[in-house]
Design a protein around this motif. Structure first.
Motif, PDB file in Angstrom:
ATOM      1  N   SER A  17      -0.549   2.637 -20.768  1.00 46.99           N
ATOM      2  CA  SER A  17       0.095   1.324 -20.848  1.00 46.99           C
ATOM      3  C   SER A  17       0.289   0.686 -19.476  1.00 46.99           C
ATOM      4  O   SER A  17       0.220  -0.542 -19.351  1.00 46.99           O
ATOM      5  CB  SER A  17       1.448   1.431 -21.561  1.00 46.99           C
ATOM      6  OG  SER A  17       2.292   2.365 -20.903  1.00 46.99           O
ATOM      7  N   ASN A 233      -6.684  -8.224 -19.441  1.00 45.22           N
ATOM      8  CA  ASN A 233      -5.574  -7.315 -19.717  1.00 45.22           C
ATOM      9  C   ASN A 233      -4.599  -7.184 -18.549  1.00 45.22           C
ATOM     10  O   ASN A 233      -3.411  -6.935 -18.768  1.00 45.22           O
ATOM     11  CB  ASN A 233      -6.097  -5.929 -20.084  1.00 45.22           C
ATOM     12  CG  ASN A 233      -6.715  -5.886 -21.461  1.00 45.22           C
ATOM     13  OD1 ASN A 233      -6.375  -6.693 -22.327  1.00 45.22           O
ATOM     14  ND2 ASN A 233      -7.633  -4.961 -21.673  1.00 45.22           N
ATOM     15  N   ALA A 276      -7.077  -1.233 -18.914  1.00 42.39           N
ATOM     16  CA  ALA A 276      -5.738  -1.397 -19.466  1.00 42.39           C
ATOM     17  C   ALA A 276      -4.719  -1.797 -18.413  1.00 42.39           C
ATOM     18  O   ALA A 276      -3.759  -2.516 -18.710  1.00 42.39           O
ATOM     19  CB  ALA A 276      -5.291  -0.102 -20.140  1.00 42.39           C
ATOM     20  N   THR A 294      -6.750   0.073 -25.601  1.00 39.72           N
ATOM     21  CA  THR A 294      -5.513  -0.703 -25.601  1.00 39.72           C
ATOM     22  C   THR A 294      -5.180  -1.099 -27.029  1.00 39.72           C
ATOM     23  O   THR A 294      -6.064  -1.234 -27.881  1.00 39.72           O
ATOM     24  CB  THR A 294      -5.640  -1.966 -24.732  1.00 39.72           C
ATOM     25  OG1 THR A 294      -6.705  -2.784 -25.249  1.00 39.72           O
ATOM     26  CG2 THR A 294      -5.927  -1.613 -23.291  1.00 39.72           C
ATOM     27  N   GLN A 296      -4.352  -3.811 -28.337  1.00 39.54           N
ATOM     28  CA  GLN A 296      -4.392  -5.274 -28.422  1.00 39.54           C
ATOM     29  C   GLN A 296      -5.027  -5.710 -29.735  1.00 39.54           C
ATOM     30  O   GLN A 296      -6.012  -5.144 -30.189  1.00 39.54           O
ATOM     31  CB  GLN A 296      -5.203  -5.823 -27.248  1.00 39.54           C
ATOM     32  CG  GLN A 296      -5.506  -7.294 -27.331  1.00 39.54           C
ATOM     33  CD  GLN A 296      -6.564  -7.678 -26.314  1.00 39.54           C
ATOM     34  OE1 GLN A 296      -6.856  -6.941 -25.397  1.00 39.54           O
ATOM     35  NE2 GLN A 296      -7.146  -8.834 -26.511  1.00 39.54           N
ATOM     36  N   ASN A 311     -13.369  -2.011 -27.010  1.00 41.40           N
ATOM     37  CA  ASN A 311     -12.186  -1.171 -26.943  1.00 41.40           C
ATOM     38  C   ASN A 311     -12.338   0.007 -27.889  1.00 41.40           C
ATOM     39  O   ASN A 311     -12.363  -0.158 -29.094  1.00 41.40           O
ATOM     40  CB  ASN A 311     -10.985  -2.034 -27.345  1.00 41.40           C
ATOM     41  CG  ASN A 311      -9.687  -1.468 -26.865  1.00 41.40           C
ATOM     42  OD1 ASN A 311      -9.652  -0.616 -26.006  1.00 41.40           O
ATOM     43  ND2 ASN A 311      -8.605  -1.950 -27.448  1.00 41.40           N
TER      44      ASN A 311
END
Length: 343
Positions: A17, A233, A276, A294, A296, A311
């Protein structure tokens, strides 16, 4: 060129993260969805700390070389003693705690969560001072530069002066849907990365009520005349070169830009997964890149076919160290590449 990958005896098991370099050393703080906060000594290639938690960690930050904080999916805000390895919860949001920043100027910690609250904490007493505002929508990203706290929601960024939190000093409509916001070091202003591959750079005008700024796309149109809608990102400003910053996107590209000259400087090799998180060390010569799945979701404004599917949960999270040597620094300082166009 991707740089050198960090080696972990116990590999990171879920999405990364956030990466954060320490204020004065090359120690790297790593938060991830596997509920572990890690401190990695990049100089000695050694893991210094591995602290497990009960919830996924959505963000992290340093207070100084010996203290750090994390924001958890269970709403917890935790404090870590990086020397002893002990940690404890200083408080909670009513829903997931999503973003966290520490201010050296006021010795306060700022957090946001899915409860739509912005809270600030007294780090010296390890207690919440107050929830200084409640929002009508979720916070997408926050960033702290000096006494300016940038809070991005949807297509707007509110800038608060930490010396007066009663109301926003600036309310900026960016016109793009925010993925991340990052303050520009040593000056006023910020850059916003969008979910559709655009970057908005904003600077307050020093002598009038009108602000300065521009928006550009990170990638040109493809052969069929369409844009690659790959979310930006993260953005990282070089702490030593005014106006120079790096973007990392959903497709795995890392690109350097000169915000003053509005130029693209150089591009690093494509990384194996989405980028990320990014972080520069204090000297601006070492860049940490998190190549990771990620969490997202695609924007509802675009069809699924318009988004690039890069991703991947199948690829393990990795962290790369890119040494930005003298040639890269000179290139960034000279701004010798092509000029970006407004978008």
């Amino acid at each position: 060129m991707r740089g050198t990958g960090l080696s972990f005896e116990n590999p990171i098991q879920d999405a990364i993260s956030r990466l954060r370099f320490a204020p004065r050393s090359n120690n790297l703080l790593i938060s991830s969805w596997d509920s572990v906060l890690r401190l990695y000594d990049v100089d000695d290639c050694k893991l210094r700390l591995e602290a497990g938690n009960e919830a996924a960690l959505l963000d992290c930050c340093f207070q100084d070389e010996s203290v750090a904080y994390s924001a958890g999916s269970d709403g917890s805000v935790c404090r870590y003693d990086l020397q002893s390895g002990t940690h404890y919860t200083i408080g909670n949001h009513d829903d997931s705690a999503t973003c966290i920043e520490y201010s050296d100027e006021t010795c306060q910690l700022f957090t946001t969560g899915w409860d739509r609250k912005i809270m600030h904490w007294d780090s010296r007493a390890s207690k919440v001072l107050e929830c200084f505002t409640c929002l009508s929508s979720n916070v997408d990203s926050i960033s702290l530069g000096g006494v300016d706290l940038c809070i991005a929601t949807g297509t707007s960024v509110n800038v608060y002066d930490l010396r007066n939190l009663d109301k926003a000093a600036h309310a900026v409509y960016t016109g793009i849907r925010t993925r991340c916001v990052r303050s520009i070091p040593h000056t006023k202003g910020f850059a916003v990365g969008s979910v559709d591959g655009r970057v908005r750079v904003w600077l307050p005008h020093p002598s009038s009520s009108e602000d300065m700024g521009y928006t550009f796309r990170c990638h040109p149109k493809s052969g069929n005349g369409k844009y690659h809608l790959a979310a930006v990102n993260d953005i990282a400003f070089n702490p030593q070169i005014p106006g120079a910053f790096i973007t990392g996107d959903y497709e795995g590209y890392v690109i350097a830009w000169d915000s003053t000259a509005r130029k693209r400087l150089f591009e690093l090799g494509r990384y194996p997964n989405s980028v990320a998180s990014l972080s520069y060390n204090q000297e601006g010569e070492l860049l940490a890149v998190a190549s990771s799945f990620t969490c997202q979701e695609a924007s509802e404004d675009f069809t699924e076919s318009e988004f690039v599917s890069f991703n991947s949960e199948d690829l393990p999270p990795e962290i790369f160290m890119q040494e930005l040597g003298e040639n890269y620094i000179k290139s960034a300082s000279a701004g010798s590449s092509f000029r970006v166009s407004d978008a």
